[in-house]
Design a protein around this motif. Structure first.
Motif, PDB file in Angstrom:
ATOM      1  N   MET A 164       0.827  -1.181   0.000  1.00  0.00           N
ATOM      2  CA  MET A 164       0.000   0.000   0.000  1.00  0.00           C
ATOM      3  C   MET A 164       0.874   1.248   0.000  1.00  0.00           C
ATOM      4  N   ALA A 165       0.311   2.312  -0.512  1.00  0.00           N
ATOM      5  CA  ALA A 165       1.013   3.588  -0.542  1.00  0.00           C
ATOM      6  C   ALA A 165       0.187   4.609   0.245  1.00  0.00           C
ATOM      7  N   TYR A 166       0.885   5.549   0.857  1.00  0.00           N
ATOM      8  CA  TYR A 166       0.247   6.550   1.702  1.00  0.00           C
ATOM      9  C   TYR A 166       0.657   7.934   1.249  1.00  0.00           C
ATOM     10  N   ARG A 167      -0.282   8.892   1.352  1.00  0.00           N
ATOM     11  CA  ARG A 167       0.012  10.290   1.070  1.00  0.00           C
ATOM     12  C   ARG A 167      -0.625  11.112   2.195  1.00  0.00           C
ATOM     13  N   TYR A 168       0.200  11.926   2.839  1.00  0.00           N
ATOM     14  CA  TYR A 168      -0.260  12.751   3.947  1.00  0.00           C
ATOM     15  C   TYR A 168      -0.478  14.175   3.470  1.00  0.00           C
TER      16      TYR A 168
END
Length: 75
Positions: A1-5
């Motif tokens: 999974m990839a995350y963007r804050y």
């Protein structure tokens, strides 16, 4: 999974990264740009794996070479 804050104070957002990397970049942004404000904002999660797609492509290329080369050498 990839995350963007996403920053809760401005329009800043991290790139799509692994969770630990995105958290670090988000924290670094808050320390540099909003030092007296508690960490906030929102998190976007991409269910697809950020890496691994090129591995499938490599397997397909190698498989096609294994099938095409013997046929080409017989002629």
């Amino acid at each position: 999974m990839a995350y963007r804050y996403w920053c809760g104070e401005c329009r800043h957002r991290t790139s799509w990264l692994r969770q630990s990397e995105a958290e670090r970049k988000h924290l670094d942004h808050y320390v540099a740009e909003h030092p007296r404000i508690a960490l906030g904002g929102r998190i976007e999660i991409d269910e697809k794996a950020p890496e691994g797609g090129s591995g499938c492509l490599l397997v397909l290329v190698l498989l096609s070479l294994v099938l095409v080369l013997p046929a080409a050498c017989q002629r």
